[in-house]
Design a protein around this motif. Structure first.
Motif, mmCIF file in Angstrom:
data_model
loop_
_atom_site.group_PDB
_atom_site.id
_atom_site.type_symbol
_atom_site.label_atom_id
_atom_site.label_comp_id
_atom_site.label_asym_id
_atom_site.label_seq_id
_atom_site.Cartn_x
_atom_site.Cartn_y
_atom_site.Cartn_z
ATOM 1 N N MET A 1 -15.566 5.932 16.080
ATOM 2 C CA MET A 1 -14.370 5.105 15.896
ATOM 3 C C MET A 1 -13.904 4.576 17.250
ATOM 4 O O MET A 1 -13.772 5.327 18.203
ATOM 5 N N THR A 2 -13.654 3.281 17.357
ATOM 6 C CA THR A 2 -13.186 2.707 18.608
ATOM 7 C C THR A 2 -11.718 3.059 18.834
ATOM 8 O O THR A 2 -11.015 3.510 17.927
ATOM 9 N N ARG A 3 -11.264 2.828 20.064
ATOM 10 C CA ARG A 3 -9.869 3.136 20.393
ATOM 11 C C ARG A 3 -8.921 2.329 19.519
ATOM 12 O O ARG A 3 -7.916 2.848 19.026
ATOM 13 N N ILE A 4 -9.238 1.048 19.307
ATOM 14 C CA ILE A 4 -8.366 0.195 18.486
ATOM 15 C C ILE A 4 -8.329 0.694 17.047
ATOM 16 O O ILE A 4 -7.269 0.763 16.424
ATOM 17 N N GLU A 5 -9.499 1.065 16.514
ATOM 18 C CA GLU A 5 -9.535 1.604 15.155
ATOM 19 C C GLU A 5 -8.740 2.890 15.066
ATOM 20 O O GLU A 5 -8.031 3.141 14.089
ATOM 21 N N GLY A 6 -8.875 3.739 16.095
ATOM 22 C CA GLY A 6 -8.138 4.996 16.112
ATOM 23 C C GLY A 6 -6.642 4.778 16.151
ATOM 24 O O GLY A 6 -5.879 5.450 15.450
ATOM 25 N N GLU A 7 -6.200 3.800 16.966
ATOM 26 C CA GLU A 7 -4.778 3.498 17.047
ATOM 27 C C GLU A 7 -4.268 2.939 15.722
ATOM 28 O O GLU A 7 -3.148 3.240 15.294
ATOM 29 N N SER A 8 -5.095 2.116 15.069
ATOM 30 C CA SER A 8 -4.705 1.556 13.772
ATOM 31 C C SER A 8 -4.555 2.650 12.730
ATOM 32 O O SER A 8 -3.593 2.647 11.945
ATOM 33 N N ALA A 9 -5.505 3.593 12.703
ATOM 34 C CA ALA A 9 -5.430 4.697 11.744
ATOM 35 C C ALA A 9 -4.206 5.565 12.016
ATOM 36 O O ALA A 9 -3.536 6.028 11.083
ATOM 37 N N GLN A 10 -3.909 5.775 13.303
ATOM 38 C CA GLN A 10 -2.751 6.591 13.662
ATOM 39 C C GLN A 10 -1.450 5.907 13.222
ATOM 40 O O GLN A 10 -0.546 6.556 12.695
ATOM 41 N N ALA A 11 -1.386 4.595 13.437
ATOM 42 C CA ALA A 11 -0.194 3.844 13.024
ATOM 43 C C ALA A 11 -0.045 3.867 11.505
ATOM 44 O O ALA A 11 1.069 4.004 10.986
ATOM 45 N N LYS A 12 -1.153 3.751 10.790
ATOM 46 C CA LYS A 12 -1.113 3.779 9.328
ATOM 47 C C LYS A 12 -0.656 5.151 8.841
ATOM 48 O O LYS A 12 0.122 5.258 7.889
ATOM 49 N N GLY A 13 -1.129 6.207 9.525
ATOM 50 C CA GLY A 13 -0.715 7.553 9.164
ATOM 51 C C GLY A 13 0.773 7.769 9.393
ATOM 52 O O GLY A 13 1.462 8.363 8.553
ATOM 53 N N ALA A 14 1.279 7.273 10.530
ATOM 54 C CA ALA A 14 2.701 7.407 10.827
ATOM 55 C C ALA A 14 3.543 6.640 9.817
ATOM 56 O O ALA A 14 4.595 7.102 9.375
ATOM 57 N N ASP A 15 3.059 5.452 9.416
ATOM 58 C CA ASP A 15 3.759 4.664 8.407
ATOM 59 C C ASP A 15 3.794 5.408 7.077
ATOM 60 O O ASP A 15 4.828 5.429 6.387
ATOM 61 N N GLY A 16 2.690 6.047 6.718
ATOM 62 C CA GLY A 16 2.646 6.816 5.477
ATOM 63 C C GLY A 16 3.637 7.964 5.489
ATOM 64 O O GLY A 16 4.309 8.233 4.488
ATOM 65 N N ALA A 17 3.745 8.652 6.622
ATOM 66 C CA ALA A 17 4.683 9.769 6.726
ATOM 67 C C ALA A 17 6.121 9.280 6.565
ATOM 68 O O ALA A 17 6.942 9.921 5.894
ATOM 69 N N ARG A 18 6.438 8.135 7.169
ATOM 70 C CA ARG A 18 7.795 7.586 7.061
ATOM 71 C C ARG A 18 8.099 7.165 5.616
ATOM 72 O O ARG A 18 9.196 7.393 5.103
ATOM 73 N N ARG A 19 7.116 6.559 4.973
ATOM 74 C CA ARG A 19 7.317 6.132 3.582
ATOM 75 C C ARG A 19 7.441 7.334 2.656
ATOM 76 O O ARG A 19 8.248 7.324 1.717
ATOM 77 N N ALA A 20 6.666 8.374 2.922
ATOM 78 C CA ALA A 20 6.780 9.597 2.126
ATOM 79 C C ALA A 20 8.159 10.214 2.302
ATOM 80 O O ALA A 20 8.784 10.656 1.329
ATOM 81 N N LYS A 21 8.646 10.232 3.530
ATOM 82 C CA LYS A 21 9.990 10.752 3.801
ATOM 83 C C LYS A 21 11.042 9.956 3.032
ATOM 84 O O LYS A 21 11.919 10.541 2.376
ATOM 85 N N ARG A 22 10.914 8.644 3.089
ATOM 86 C CA ARG A 22 11.894 7.770 2.418
ATOM 87 C C ARG A 22 11.892 8.024 0.915
ATOM 88 O O ARG A 22 12.959 8.112 0.287
ATOM 89 N N TRP A 23 10.703 8.139 0.317
ATOM 90 C CA TRP A 23 10.627 8.364 -1.120
ATOM 91 C C TRP A 23 11.165 9.744 -1.489
ATOM 92 O O TRP A 23 11.939 9.881 -2.451
ATOM 93 N N LEU A 24 10.777 10.765 -0.755
ATOM 94 C CA LEU A 24 11.254 12.117 -1.058
ATOM 95 C C LEU A 24 12.775 12.189 -0.985
ATOM 96 O O LEU A 24 13.423 12.764 -1.865
ATOM 97 N N GLU A 25 13.341 11.600 0.048
ATOM 98 C CA GLU A 25 14.791 11.670 0.206
ATOM 99 C C GLU A 25 15.508 10.831 -0.843
ATOM 100 O O GLU A 25 16.664 11.105 -1.175
ATOM 101 N N SER A 26 14.827 9.826 -1.404
ATOM 102 C CA SER A 26 15.444 9.016 -2.451
ATOM 103 C C SER A 26 15.638 9.804 -3.743
ATOM 104 O O SER A 26 16.399 9.382 -4.614
ATOM 105 N N THR A 27 14.957 10.952 -3.861
ATOM 106 C CA THR A 27 15.162 11.792 -5.042
ATOM 107 C C THR A 27 16.511 12.511 -4.982
ATOM 108 O O THR A 27 16.950 13.074 -5.985
ATOM 109 N N THR A 28 17.140 12.512 -3.827
ATOM 110 C CA THR A 28 18.405 13.203 -3.521
ATOM 111 C C THR A 28 18.237 14.719 -3.504
ATOM 112 O O THR A 28 19.212 15.441 -3.366
ATOM 113 N N ARG A 29 17.004 15.206 -3.628
ATOM 114 C CA ARG A 29 16.755 16.644 -3.669
ATOM 115 C C ARG A 29 16.023 17.142 -2.423
ATOM 116 O O ARG A 29 15.629 18.308 -2.365
#
Length: 201
Positions: free
Chosen positions: A1-29
């Motif tokens: 994996m090239t550095r650019i590909e690695g950075e892209s995967a890392q950014a996608k992973g961070a975005d997924g974590a933020r979206r998961a957080k947003r959805w979980l917290e939207s349950t109010t639980r």
């Protein structure tokens, strides 16, 4: 994996974590207080493999609120893929990580959540959270878990009580972009939080 590909995967992973957080917290639980790679969250989400001198970390974690789960802690892995790709392998590793985390800090491992934007192993769906399936994948990662290359010897080292505990704490959550939008609004969530605060819960 090239550095650019690695950075892209890392950014996608961070975005997924933020979206998961947003959805979980939207349950109010859920209060998803810890999200990788936020600096204060990293030590709370990081564990060490017993063998091999390597660490692993979950993508997010926090505390559940209200009802039967009130005050219980969760750790979660989020996989922001629109297609299965190698989700099977990632899930296998996740199960071994849950086992290790439970051995290390059983009092903080109340729930383990697998959050993905694509299902995997559809034909095996009914067994993905069973003790036998967890055991199989703990053994698969035996060298990092037990320091034992021999499968039969590793099987004898598996703590079946921990395997059963992990299996009982697994959640499989599959999201979609549309589903992410069908959640309670921030305004209405604030009303619920205010109500609960006034009740003293």
């Amino acid at each position: 994996m090239t550095r650019i590909e690695g950075e892209s995967a890392q950014a996608k992973g961070a975005d997924g974590a933020r979206r998961a957080k947003r959805w979980l917290e939207s349950t109010t639980r859920v209060s998803a207080n810890w999200v990788n790679p936020d600096k204060p969250a990293v030590p709370k989400l990081t564990f060490a493999w017993p063998h091999g001198n390597q660490n692993f970390s979950f993508d997010l974690g926090g505390v559940l609120k209200y009802g039967d789960f009130d005050g219980q802690v969760f750790f979660a892995e989020s996989k922001n893929y629109s297609e299965p790709h190698d989700l099977r392998d990632h899930y296998s590793k996740f199960l071994a990580q849950c086992y290790v985390a439970h051995l290390d800090k059983p009092g903080f491992c109340d729930h383990f959540m697998w959050i993905a934007w694509s299902p995997h192993d559809i034909t095996k769906w009914p067994i993905l959270t069973t003790p036998d399936y967890v055991k199989k994948h703990v053994i698969k990662h035996r060298e990092r878990v037990f320091g034992e290359p021999d499968e039969a010897k590793a099987e004898a080292l598996v703590d079946l009580d921990v395997v059963s505990a992990v299996a009982s704490k697994l959640w499989l959550i599959i999201l979609s972009e549309k589903q992410e939008k069908l959640v309670i609004s921030g305004e209405h969530r604030g009303v619920i939080d205010k109500y609960e605060a006034e009740r003293g819960d």
